[in-house]
Design an enzyme around this catalytic site. Structure first.
Site, PDB file in Angstrom:
ATOM      1  N   ASP A  63     -12.719  19.099  -7.312  1.00  7.40           N
ATOM      2  CA  ASP A  63     -12.831  18.937  -5.704  1.00  7.40           C
ATOM      3  C   ASP A  63     -14.123  17.814  -5.558  1.00  7.40           C
ATOM      4  O   ASP A  63     -14.926  17.478  -6.418  1.00  7.40           O
ATOM      5  CB  ASP A  63     -13.192  20.080  -4.775  1.00  7.40           C
ATOM      6  CG  ASP A  63     -14.175  20.690  -5.502  1.00  7.40           C
ATOM      7  OD1 ASP A  63     -14.885  20.402  -6.279  1.00  7.40           O
ATOM      8  OD2 ASP A  63     -14.411  22.077  -4.785  1.00  7.40           O
ATOM      9  N   ASN A 131     -17.656  32.631   0.814  1.00  7.53           N
ATOM     10  CA  ASN A 131     -16.829  32.969   1.997  1.00  7.53           C
ATOM     11  C   ASN A 131     -15.474  33.059   1.152  1.00  7.53           C
ATOM     12  O   ASN A 131     -14.356  33.127   1.759  1.00  7.53           O
ATOM     13  CB  ASN A 131     -16.570  31.844   3.204  1.00  7.53           C
ATOM     14  CG  ASN A 131     -16.119  30.555   2.325  1.00  7.53           C
ATOM     15  OD1 ASN A 131     -15.884  30.430   1.290  1.00  7.53           O
ATOM     16  ND2 ASN A 131     -15.540  29.734   3.378  1.00  7.53           N
ATOM     17  N   HIS A 133     -14.002  30.750  -0.868  1.00  7.20           N
ATOM     18  CA  HIS A 133     -13.166  29.660  -1.389  1.00  7.20           C
ATOM     19  C   HIS A 133     -13.253  29.385  -2.777  1.00  7.20           C
ATOM     20  O   HIS A 133     -14.072  29.782  -3.503  1.00  7.20           O
ATOM     21  CB  HIS A 133     -13.762  28.579  -0.460  1.00  7.20           C
ATOM     22  CG  HIS A 133     -15.216  27.749  -0.802  1.00  7.20           C
ATOM     23  ND1 HIS A 133     -15.999  27.315   0.039  1.00  7.20           N
ATOM     24  CD2 HIS A 133     -15.717  27.565  -2.059  1.00  7.20           C
ATOM     25  CE1 HIS A 133     -17.068  26.541  -0.668  1.00  7.20           C
ATOM     26  NE2 HIS A 133     -16.840  26.837  -1.925  1.00  7.20           N
ATOM     27  N   GLU A 138     -10.149  26.861   1.340  1.00  2.48           N
ATOM     28  CA  GLU A 138     -11.100  27.785   2.096  1.00  2.48           C
ATOM     29  C   GLU A 138     -10.209  28.871   2.562  1.00  2.48           C
ATOM     30  O   GLU A 138      -9.072  28.825   2.393  1.00  2.48           O
ATOM     31  CB  GLU A 138     -11.353  27.092   3.585  1.00  2.48           C
ATOM     32  CG  GLU A 138     -12.428  25.806   3.342  1.00  2.48           C
ATOM     33  CD  GLU A 138     -13.683  26.288   3.327  1.00  2.48           C
ATOM     34  OE1 GLU A 138     -13.983  27.465   2.676  1.00  2.48           O
ATOM     35  OE2 GLU A 138     -14.538  25.609   3.341  1.00  2.48           O
TER      36      GLU A 138
HETATM   37  C1  GLP Z   1     -18.777  24.409  -4.100  1.00  4.92           C
HETATM   38  C2  GLP Z   1     -17.499  24.042  -4.684  1.00  4.92           C
HETATM   39  C3  GLP Z   1     -16.942  25.345  -5.460  1.00  4.92           C
HETATM   40  C4  GLP Z   1     -17.993  26.218  -6.131  1.00  4.92           C
HETATM   41  C5  GLP Z   1     -18.873  26.589  -4.945  1.00  4.92           C
HETATM   42  C6  GLP Z   1     -19.669  27.678  -5.657  1.00  4.92           C
HETATM   43  O1  GLP Z   1     -18.364  24.689  -2.576  1.00  4.92           O
HETATM   44  N1  GLP Z   1     -16.620  23.288  -4.101  1.00  4.92           N
HETATM   45  O2  GLP Z   1     -15.808  24.870  -6.491  1.00  4.92           O
HETATM   46  O3  GLP Z   1     -17.123  27.399  -6.815  1.00  4.92           O
HETATM   47  O4  GLP Z   1     -19.671  25.425  -4.418  1.00  4.92           O
HETATM   48  O5  GLP Z   1     -21.009  26.923  -5.980  1.00  4.92           O
HETATM   49  P1  GLP Z   1     -22.377  27.457  -6.696  1.00  4.92           P
HETATM   50  O6  GLP Z   1     -21.965  27.898  -8.014  1.00  4.92           O
HETATM   51  O7  GLP Z   1     -23.304  26.601  -6.175  1.00  4.92           O
HETATM   52  O8  GLP Z   1     -22.522  28.978  -5.918  1.00  4.92           O
END
Ligand code: GLP
Length: 231
Positions: A63, A131, A133, A138
């Site tokens: 993403d 949340n 996702h 989402e």
């Molecule tokens: C972002 C990404 C996700 C990822 C999430 C968790 O929102 N789009 O793909 O899983 O963060 O990130 P972190 O590892 O910083 O908690």
């Protein structure tokens, strides 16, 4: 699902790096799927610590923020370039939804086509948001979704805006692989570390439904979870 329980985040990142190296080395002619965020930073650091030399030529990101400049330190393209490509001295091609080759109207469709031409991915790294996702799918996302532009939930904006110098400048939209896109990978390597992820993980596994995007992937034949949390 195969679940590996680890004692702490560092142990989880080390194990995830080992599993990623094994899975990608087993199919060196196939691309890999990369993710971004704090969890993955540690995984990439472990790849560097292991002097990992990728055999694959292409990597697909999950993403990216919509409309963000590729040079911005908050862009996922920038993050992957610094923390993966440069850190590993890897000169292969990064494919990022909505960026570079794909920064135009038909970009998400072309991203899907590139993935179909070069894939399936040997392994897709995945994290989870607080949340629930997955990538930027989402809660409530269609399980049959493909790569597309989405609006971010308020909880995601709050959670991720801390990484922006000016939190107000955090984009409200993103381009993300869909849940059905992600499910095409040969192996899904889901890394969930930290107490702040425990509720999302437990809900997604114990009460999977439309509000838990991970539910779309629970029946995947090779879903491998690395976690330091009980669920
Ligand atoms: C972002 C990404 C996700 C990822 C999430 C968790 O929102 N789009 O793909 O899983 O963060 O990130 P972190 O590892 O910083 O908690």
């Amino acid at each position: 699902m195969i679940a590996h329980h680890v004692k702490n985040a560092v142990e989880g990142q080390m194990l995830a790096a080992t599993l990623f190296m094994q899975a990608s080395n087993a199919k060196p002619d196939k691309p890999v799927g990369l993710a971004t965020g704090g969890t993955m930073d540690g995984v990439y650091q472990q790849l560097v610590a292991n002097s990992f030399k990728p055999g694959f030529k292409h990597a697909f990101a999950l993403d990216e923020y919509d409309g963000i400049s590729p040079g911005s330190k908050n862009s996922y393209l920038h993050e992957l370039t610094e923390k993966f490509s440069k850190a590993l001295d890897w000169s292969g091609q990064l494919h990022v939804p909505g960026q570079g080759l794909y920064a135009h109207e038909a970009g998400n469709q072309e991203f899907e086509e590139a993935l179909a031409d070069l894939g399936p991915l040997s392994v897709q790294l995945l994290g989870i948001g607080t949340n629930g996702h997955i990538a930027f799918n989402e809660p409530g996302s269609d399980f049959a979704s493909r790569t597309r532009r989405v609006e971010l939930h308020q909880e995601t904006v709050s959670a991720n805006s801390i990484y922006f110098d000016d939190p107000q400048s955090m984009p409200t939209h993103a381009n993300t692989q869909g849940l059905a896109t992600i499910a095409q990978a040969d192996m899904l390597l889901l890394v969930v570390l930290g107490e702040h992820k425990q509720a999302a993980l437990t809900k997604s596994i114990r009460h999977p439904d439309q509000s838990t995007p991970l539910a779309a992937l629970l029946e995947h034949p090779k879903l491998v979870l690395v976690t330091d949390q009980e669920f």
